[in-house]
Scaffold this motif. Sequence first.
Motif, PDB file in Angstrom:
ATOM      1  N   TRP A 134       0.828  -1.208   0.000  1.00 37.39           N
ATOM      2  CA  TRP A 134       0.000   0.000   0.000  1.00 37.39           C
ATOM      3  C   TRP A 134       0.863   1.259   0.000  1.00 37.39           C
ATOM      4  O   TRP A 134       0.633   2.174  -0.788  1.00 37.39           O
ATOM      5  CB  TRP A 134      -0.912  -0.024   1.219  1.00 37.39           C
ATOM      6  N   TYR A 135       1.881   1.290   0.866  1.00 41.73           N
ATOM      7  CA  TYR A 135       2.727   2.484   0.924  1.00 41.73           C
ATOM      8  C   TYR A 135       3.476   2.678  -0.397  1.00 41.73           C
ATOM      9  O   TYR A 135       3.519   3.784  -0.948  1.00 41.73           O
ATOM     10  CB  TYR A 135       3.726   2.405   2.086  1.00 41.73           C
ATOM     11  N   GLY A 136       4.078   1.616  -0.915  1.00 37.00           N
ATOM     12  CA  GLY A 136       4.855   1.739  -2.135  1.00 37.00           C
ATOM     13  C   GLY A 136       4.035   2.194  -3.327  1.00 37.00           C
ATOM     14  O   GLY A 136       4.494   3.003  -4.141  1.00 37.00           O
ATOM     15  N   VAL A 137       2.809   1.690  -3.434  1.00 37.42           N
ATOM     16  CA  VAL A 137       1.947   2.076  -4.552  1.00 37.42           C
ATOM     17  C   VAL A 137       1.404   3.484  -4.356  1.00 37.42           C
ATOM     18  O   VAL A 137       1.492   4.330  -5.257  1.00 37.42           O
ATOM     19  CB  VAL A 137       0.793   1.069  -4.721  1.00 37.42           C
ATOM     20  N   ARG A 138       0.871   3.749  -3.182  1.00 33.60           N
ATOM     21  CA  ARG A 138       0.217   5.038  -2.950  1.00 33.60           C
ATOM     22  C   ARG A 138       1.191   6.211  -2.876  1.00 33.60           C
ATOM     23  O   ARG A 138       0.898   7.306  -3.373  1.00 33.60           O
ATOM     24  CB  ARG A 138      -0.596   4.986  -1.650  1.00 33.60           C
ATOM     25  N   HIS A 139       2.343   6.003  -2.292  1.00 26.49           N
ATOM     26  CA  HIS A 139       3.227   7.127  -1.994  1.00 26.49           C
ATOM     27  C   HIS A 139       4.471   7.212  -2.867  1.00 26.49           C
ATOM     28  O   HIS A 139       5.152   8.239  -2.851  1.00 26.49           O
ATOM     29  CB  HIS A 139       3.627   7.093  -0.514  1.00 26.49           C
ATOM     30  N   GLY A 239       9.498   8.250 -14.722  1.00 26.09           N
ATOM     31  CA  GLY A 239       9.154   6.960 -14.147  1.00 26.09           C
ATOM     32  C   GLY A 239       9.480   6.916 -12.658  1.00 26.09           C
ATOM     33  O   GLY A 239      10.370   7.617 -12.170  1.00 26.09           O
ATOM     34  N   ARG A 240       8.748   6.075 -11.945  1.00 22.48           N
ATOM     35  CA  ARG A 240       8.948   5.926 -10.495  1.00 22.48           C
ATOM     36  C   ARG A 240       9.229   4.462 -10.165  1.00 22.48           C
ATOM     37  O   ARG A 240       8.567   3.573 -10.699  1.00 22.48           O
ATOM     38  CB  ARG A 240       7.706   6.357  -9.702  1.00 22.48           C
ATOM     39  N   VAL A 241      10.177   4.255  -9.267  1.00 21.34           N
ATOM     40  CA  VAL A 241      10.500   2.909  -8.803  1.00 21.34           C
ATOM     41  C   VAL A 241      10.368   2.864  -7.287  1.00 21.34           C
ATOM     42  O   VAL A 241      11.053   3.599  -6.573  1.00 21.34           O
ATOM     43  CB  VAL A 241      11.925   2.482  -9.203  1.00 21.34           C
ATOM     44  N   ALA A 242       9.470   2.012  -6.810  1.00 20.14           N
ATOM     45  CA  ALA A 242       9.370   1.740  -5.374  1.00 20.14           C
ATOM     46  C   ALA A 242      10.229   0.511  -5.116  1.00 20.14           C
ATOM     47  O   ALA A 242       9.828  -0.612  -5.431  1.00 20.14           O
ATOM     48  CB  ALA A 242       7.920   1.493  -4.970  1.00 20.14           C
ATOM     49  N   PHE A 243      11.426   0.711  -4.573  1.00 23.74           N
ATOM     50  CA  PHE A 243      12.360  -0.400  -4.394  1.00 23.74           C
ATOM     51  C   PHE A 243      12.123  -1.026  -3.031  1.00 23.74           C
ATOM     52  O   PHE A 243      12.587  -0.538  -2.010  1.00 23.74           O
ATOM     53  CB  PHE A 243      13.802   0.073  -4.537  1.00 23.74           C
TER      54      PHE A 243
END
Length: 333
Positions: A134-139, A239-243
């Motif tokens: 949830w955090y990685g997708v939303r923020h 582009g965004r990467v949530a690692f």
Amino acid sequence: MTDAVQIVLAKRPAGDVTADCFREEKVSLPTPADGEVLVRSRFLSLDPYMRPRMTELRSYTPPFELDKPLTGGSVGEVAESKNPRFAKGDTVMGMLNWASHTLHDGKGLRKIDPAAAPLSAHLGVLGMPSFTAWYGVRHICKPKAGETVFVSAATGAVGQVAGQLAKLAGARVVGCAGGEDKCAWAVREAGYDACFNHKTEHDVGAVLDKLCPQGIDADFENVGGKIFHAVFERLNNFGRVAFCGAISEYQDQTPMAGPPKMFTIVQRRLTLQGFIVSDHVALMGEFVSEIGGLVKEGKLKSRETVVDGLARAPQAFMGLLKGENFGKLVVQV
């Protein structure tokens, strides 16, 4: 005194984790002192982040100690209490030993309603893995309608939720997983637009070009390694990467170099952000409200693998690192 069984770290792994890294012990635990509780474990969560903790490398959590029990997120029942916050019979969750019983100081434990959901769900779709997704997708990923989002380990504990949240935001969602059955579930049940088997598709770049013809706008990264390198080359401007993790690299004895041409980050104005969900506990209430509602409405699906018996935890953990689990992996103690 209470007789207990626990699993300790017998030695630190060099490369792949092996069975001799663990040792089962029988111990006698004393009666709780003032402020302590004795918790009988019901479910133990097994998670990839535990692998780096088996080494002495600097990380965001302290390493496990040799000849001491490993620990993990757990759900249990208070067997005895000398802590005013807890009563015998309370169902609690928090960090407990890989053990039948844990003598605990109460810090970090919280009571949960055992009737609200299956106990194992508090370690998966209602727990830390889902909060991470949830955090990685939303923020970080912040998907928009019409964008393309890629999720590696698409059916893992975190990935299965991340992909569904991106889809609910209106994005085209593509993932990869380690089996045809996993990919079929991702598309059929979790709503992915496409999913490929990374164990049989050896040219990751070619399959990404086919499934993501408009490039990739956001990547929820769980695997790292060659898969991430291929994704990185196909990230669109801004582009965004949530690692979140790099499970393919955790057992490497020689660290893998990063993607070539890192100046791409500047050229395409990319955002690459590593994150640890424990830094964001202040958002837990918002997460519970949103995800709890989606689960109740049937809009969020989840899979789990339940292993029966503490003695099987080491083997299950070694399998986790090789992708043998399907969804969230828990041990019914």
